[in-house]
Design an enzyme around this catalytic site. Structure first.
Site, PDB file in Angstrom:
ATOM      1  CE1 TYR A 132      52.222  60.536  29.769  1.00 16.46           C
ATOM      2  CE2 TYR A 132      53.570  61.062  31.697  1.00 16.46           C
ATOM      3  CZ  TYR A 132      52.327  60.853  31.122  1.00 16.46           C
ATOM      4  OH  TYR A 132      51.204  60.963  31.887  1.00 16.46           O
ATOM      5  CG  ASP A 133      59.036  62.279  32.468  1.00 18.77           C
ATOM      6  OD1 ASP A 133      57.878  61.880  32.737  1.00 18.77           O
ATOM      7  OD2 ASP A 133      60.073  61.704  32.841  1.00 18.77           O
TER       8      ASP A 133
ATOM      9  CB  SER B 209      28.142  41.382  48.179  1.00 20.01           C
ATOM     10  OG  SER B 209      27.377  40.472  48.848  1.00 20.01           O
TER      11      SER B 209
ATOM     12  CD  GLU C 227      33.493  39.684  34.697  1.00 19.83           C
ATOM     13  OE1 GLU C 227      33.667  40.223  35.818  1.00 19.83           O
ATOM     14  OE2 GLU C 227      32.634  40.059  33.900  1.00 19.83           O
TER      15      GLU C 227
ATOM     16  CE  LYS D  11      34.247  37.367  45.171  1.00 15.80           C
ATOM     17  NZ  LYS D  11      35.051  38.155  46.090  1.00 15.80           N
TER      18      LYS D  11
ATOM     19  CG  ASP E  54      41.466  39.149  47.767  1.00 13.04           C
ATOM     20  OD1 ASP E  54      40.543  39.830  48.265  1.00 13.04           O
ATOM     21  OD2 ASP E  54      42.211  38.419  48.438  1.00 13.04           O
TER      22      ASP E  54
ATOM     23  NE  ARG F  74      29.801  45.623  47.828  1.00 11.62           N
ATOM     24  CZ  ARG F  74      29.398  45.113  48.987  1.00 11.62           C
ATOM     25  NH1 ARG F  74      30.091  45.354  50.072  1.00 11.62           N
ATOM     26  NH2 ARG F  74      28.318  44.376  49.056  1.00 11.62           N
TER      27      ARG F  74
ATOM     28  CE1 TYR G 248      33.056  44.320  39.965  1.00 10.45           C
ATOM     29  CE2 TYR G 248      35.433  44.034  39.911  1.00 10.45           C
ATOM     30  CZ  TYR G 248      34.281  44.322  40.613  1.00 10.45           C
ATOM     31  OH  TYR G 248      34.342  44.621  41.940  1.00 10.45           O
TER      32      TYR G 248
ATOM     33  CE  LYS H   5      35.666  33.277  48.637  1.00  8.65           C
ATOM     34  NZ  LYS H   5      35.743  34.645  49.094  1.00  8.65           N
TER      35      LYS H   5
ATOM     36  CB  CYS I  60      75.639  22.702  66.027  1.00  9.74           C
ATOM     37  SG  CYS I  60      74.844  21.454  65.000  1.00  9.74           S
TER      38      CYS I  60
ATOM     39  CB  CYS J 146      77.646  18.139  66.205  1.00  9.33           C
ATOM     40  SG  CYS J 146      78.141  19.785  65.664  1.00  9.33           S
TER      41      CYS J 146
ATOM     42  CB  CYS K  71      76.879  23.728  62.438  1.00  7.91           C
ATOM     43  SG  CYS K  71      77.931  22.432  63.101  1.00  7.91           S
TER      44      CYS K  71
ATOM     45  CB  CYS L  24      77.875  18.837  61.852  1.00  6.40           C
ATOM     46  SG  CYS L  24      76.217  18.865  62.538  1.00  6.40           S
TER      47      CYS L  24
HETATM   48  S1  IVH Z   1      30.437  41.584  40.074  1.00  6.34           S
HETATM   49  C1  IVH Z   1      26.230  42.050  40.948  1.00  6.34           C
HETATM   50  N1  IVH Z   1      32.777  40.820  39.246  1.00  6.34           N
HETATM   51  O1  IVH Z   1      33.520  40.694  44.797  1.00  6.34           O
HETATM   52  C2  IVH Z   1      27.649  41.774  40.730  1.00  6.34           C
HETATM   53  N2  IVH Z   1      32.553  41.422  41.524  1.00  6.34           N
HETATM   54  O2  IVH Z   1      31.666  39.391  46.737  1.00  6.34           O
HETATM   55  C3  IVH Z   1      28.499  42.338  41.753  1.00  6.34           C
HETATM   56  N3  IVH Z   1      34.635  41.289  42.805  1.00  6.34           N
HETATM   57  O3  IVH Z   1      31.780  43.485  45.880  1.00  6.34           O
HETATM   58  C4  IVH Z   1      29.915  42.250  41.584  1.00  6.34           C
HETATM   59  N4  IVH Z   1      35.903  40.604  41.151  1.00  6.34           N
HETATM   60  O4  IVH Z   1      34.154  43.886  44.984  1.00  6.34           O
HETATM   61  C5  IVH Z   1      32.056  41.240  40.292  1.00  6.34           C
HETATM   62  N5  IVH Z   1      34.809  40.143  38.347  1.00  6.34           N
HETATM   63  C6  IVH Z   1      34.098  40.563  39.389  1.00  6.34           C
HETATM   64  C7  IVH Z   1      34.660  40.758  40.664  1.00  6.34           C
HETATM   65  C8  IVH Z   1      33.842  41.184  41.715  1.00  6.34           C
HETATM   66  C9  IVH Z   1      35.872  40.947  42.420  1.00  6.34           C
HETATM   67  C10 IVH Z   1      34.278  41.691  44.179  1.00  6.34           C
HETATM   68  C11 IVH Z   1      33.435  42.938  44.239  1.00  6.34           C
HETATM   69  C12 IVH Z   1      32.193  42.543  44.982  1.00  6.34           C
HETATM   70  C13 IVH Z   1      32.604  41.291  45.663  1.00  6.34           C
HETATM   71  C14 IVH Z   1      31.401  40.420  45.870  1.00  6.34           C
END
Ligand code: IVH
Length: 675
Positions: free
Chosen positions: A35-36, A81, A113, A115, A117, A136, A225, A313, A407, A410, A425, A430
């Site tokens: 690849y390199d 969100s 899906e 969520k 982080d 965002r 997503y 959550k 210690c 003791c 110790c 002890c």
């Molecule tokens: S869908 C209308 N799918 O969670 C749908 N969001 O609290 C909008 N996030 O701003 C988002 N995993 O940054 C969606 N599988 C997932 C996600 C996801 C993480 C985040 C995303 C969004 C925030 C909303």
């Protein structure tokens, strides 16, 4: 002969293909060196003939100039969100609400899906070429981080396939894996730079770098997503959209799952919470989305959140609390460990009131003091740890903490071993060491003596009734009854559990001894190899070195342990009271997967993915992540995606979870002949 232009085009295509295989499919077909070589050739040619450089050239991922400031990008459609459901009940409430809204006769399916982080971003493709990317921001406008997003290898610079819409906008999450987060923080520590508190902050810091060459050094990853504006193409379902994403070359999270019954939503939520610890990246919940786009449209939005999706959550794993005190605790080998005594807080369903501070170096590095307000994390079964001190909340008169010179139990001098951060110790008799070693001896994984808790051990030691674990077996009822708060009944019960412990199997007895560095796993290996305490006690260094899984440090520890006369006497004393387990050369687990490679995809219901992999490994097989010609079986659960497609394409035998279970139970060798 090919023209230079043709060669540049060819290299661009090839390298992009290799990137896709490596970063998206996790299935490379050339070596890094090869690849390199290709990459260097392209760099050289583009340098000489910049006029032929392709808009999707992989060399464009790095090397952009630092910016003065980020420009603003207005999102064509707002980046919404999500509403939160904090538990199963609220999730059920959401399902009920959606169904009511749609009319209870409408049939609706769902997609679950993880969520992720990380940080939400948008990627914009014009005529299939990646032209811009943004954070965002406030949902309506974000920052133009195009150059930084280009450094992420999982962001395609050009979409794959034919008939690509004029504009394709997609949304996803940028994350940093735990492995890369640890590595980054180690490097920062070496360089004397402040550490990132968690992978999310590290990812955010990396994405918002004005100098893309800094971002390029941070191995960020992305999962896509959600759609933004996509011209001239519609999807019937969200699941179809995810499938299309894969065809375009995007990375879609493998745990995305099509859920057809309402109850599967709850199972998925609970299953993913269990799976959470086995992932190499952070997720803080699941996202449940109505699958049918027409139904999504019917449900519509609130101001900032859709009515057709929700974030389920998980229980929080970090909480804020205060350090009431720091205790110096003496372990069974005499090592003194500082432990933070916390104002009790509930984290992820358990009350946490102590957290290990490891050693003085760790305390110094984080400058942890009594009275500090701190963030504590508890992940799965892991011992709670202090992530960070909130220095703004530090009381004025606080002082740095130092472990005591002597210690705490003791009063003997402590010793800091060279090249070792641990303080010990120096008194081998002890009482704290004795107490800790008895606790370990009686623990569940050891002799499993029910009812022999910390307080009673303390009483027995103070009453001079025990000086070694073997003394437990000589205790008399009258002696116990004479102790404070000890009745006839509790004395009888304790003696009964002590008596029962005599029949513990060899691995447990070895574990109970507390040989340095020898935990549950190594105890089992030692038991299997030596079959008796006598043979183990007389093991030579040479023999230990031949055992697979026993490294030089462990071997050294075992030899040192048994060269101490007191330990040999302990073994003899245990044998004298009747503890002399031998291993019946037990039947090994049938090696039904000997030499076979298995891949799991989709959601499993009977075990977590890690458990399933372990089942394959203990039966002689290999469990891997990606499907290739070398794969013998693919076990596919609901929600299986590209791996399943690929397995079909390659003609690999595909099993359901049920069939996999049947195989395990039949204990027969397996044929990979296709059905
Ligand atoms: S869908 C209308 N799918 O969670 C749908 N969001 O609290 C909008 N996030 O701003 C988002 N995993 O940054 C969606 N599988 C997932 C996600 C996801 C993480 C985040 C995303 C969004 C925030 C909303």
């Amino acid at each position: 002969m090919k023209s230079v232009k043709e060669r540049i085009e060819e290299l661009t295509r090839e390298i992009n293909e290799h990137n896709y295989r490596y970063y998206v499919l996790d299935d490379p077909i050339i070596s890094d060196a090869e690849y390199d070589r290709l990459f260097r050739e392209l760099v050289e040619l583009e340098k000489k003939y910049p006029q032929y450089r392709q808009p999707d050239s992989p060399t464009q991922r790095i090397g952009a100039e630092p910016l003065e400031a980020f420009r603003t990008i207005v999102h064509r459609t707002p980046m919404l969100s999500l509403e939160n459901a904090m538990n199963e009940m609220e999730l059920r409430e959401f399902i009920r609400r959606v169904k009511k809204e749609l009319g209870n006769n409408t049939s609706v399916t769902w997609v679950g899906e993880p969520k992720l982080d990380g940080l939400g971003v948008e990627l914009i493709y014009e005529k299939g070429i990646f032209t811009a990317g943004a954070t965002r921001g406030d949902g309506y406008r974000g920052e133009d981080i195009t150059q930084n997003l280009k450094t992420i290898r999982q962001v395609p610079l050009k979409l794959r396939g034919e008939n690509i819409p004029e504009i394709v906008e997609v949304r996803g999450e940028v994350i940093l894996s735990h492995k890369n987060f640890e590595k980054l923080n180690q490097e920062r520590e070496k360089a004397g730079e402040p550490l990132f508190a968690n992978p999310r902050n590290a990812a955010a810091g990396s994405l918002r770098q004005l100098d893309p060459s800094v971002t390029a050094k941070r191995p960020l990853e992305i999962f896509i997503y959600s759609p933004g504006e996509i011209t001239g193409m519609t999807f019937e379902t969200h699941w179809d959209f995810l499938e299309q994403l894969k065809k375009w070359g995007f990375r879609v999270n493998p745990y995305a799952c099509l859920l057809t019954h309402d109850e599967e939503i709850i199972t998925y939520y609970n299953q993913m919470e269990k799976e959470r610890d086995s992932l190499d990246y952070d997720i803080d919940g699941v996202v449940i989305k109505v699958n049918e786009i027409a139904l999504q449209e019917k449900l519509g939005m609130r101001t900032r959140t859709p009515r057709w999706a929700i974030a389920g959550k998980f229980k929080a794993r970090q909480e804020t609390t205060r350090i009431i005190d720091i205790e110096a605790s003496v372990g069974r080998t005499g090592v003194i460990t500082p432990v933070a005594i916390l104002e009790p807080v509930e984290i992820g369903g358990a009350v946490v009131s102590r957290a290990t501070l490891h050693n003085q170096d760790e305390i110094d590095r984080k400058d942890i003091r009594i009275g500090d307000t701190v963030i504590v994390e508890r992940a799965g079964d892991v011992i709670p740890k202090i992530i960070k001190v909130i220095s703004e909340k530090r009381p004025k008169n606080s002082k740095p903490y130092h472990l005591p010179e002597r210690c705490p139990v003791c009063g003997s001098k402590t010793l800091r071993l060279e090249k070792n951060v641990a303080i010990r110790c120096t008194n081998i008799s002890c009482p704290a060491q004795l107490k800790a070693s008895i606790e370990h001896f009686a623990s569940r994984k050891g002799m499993d003596i029910e009812g022999l808790g910390e307080k009673i051990i303390d009483q027995l030691i103070r009453g001079n009734l025990i000086k070694s674990p073997a003394d437990l077996y000589r205790l008399k009822k009258e002696e116990l009854c004479a102790l404070e708060r000890f009745g006839e009944k509790s004395a009888t019960n304790l003696l009964k559990s002590i008596e029962q412990s005599k029949s513990r199997p060899l691995p447990a007895v070895i574990y109970a001894l507390g040989i340095p560095n020898t935990g549950e796993y190594l105890s089992r290996i030692l038991a299997e190899h030596f079959s008796s305490l006598d043979r183990l006690m007389n093991a030579s260094r040479d023999e230990l070195d031949t055992i697979e899984g026993i490294g030089p440090i462990v071997a050294e520890g075992i030899v040192t342990y048994f060269s101490d006369e007191r330990n040999r006497e302990l073994i003899k004393a245990l044998q004298a009271v009747g503890i002399n387990p031998k291993i019946e050369k037990q039947q090994k687990v049938p090696q039904i997967f000997e030499g076979k490679t298995v891949v799991f995809t989709g959601t499993l219901t009977k075990f977590t993915r890690d458990e399933a992999k372990e089942l394959v490994r203990t039966r002689g097989g290999n469990a891997t992540e990606s499907v290739s010609r070398k794969t013998d079986f693919v076990v596919a659960g609901p929600g299986a995606g590209s791996k399943l497609d690929k397995a079909k394409e390659l003609g690999i035998k595909i099993l359901t979870e049920e069939e996999f279970l049947t195989m395990l139970n039949n204990k027969k060798e397996i044929s990979t002949q296709k059905k």
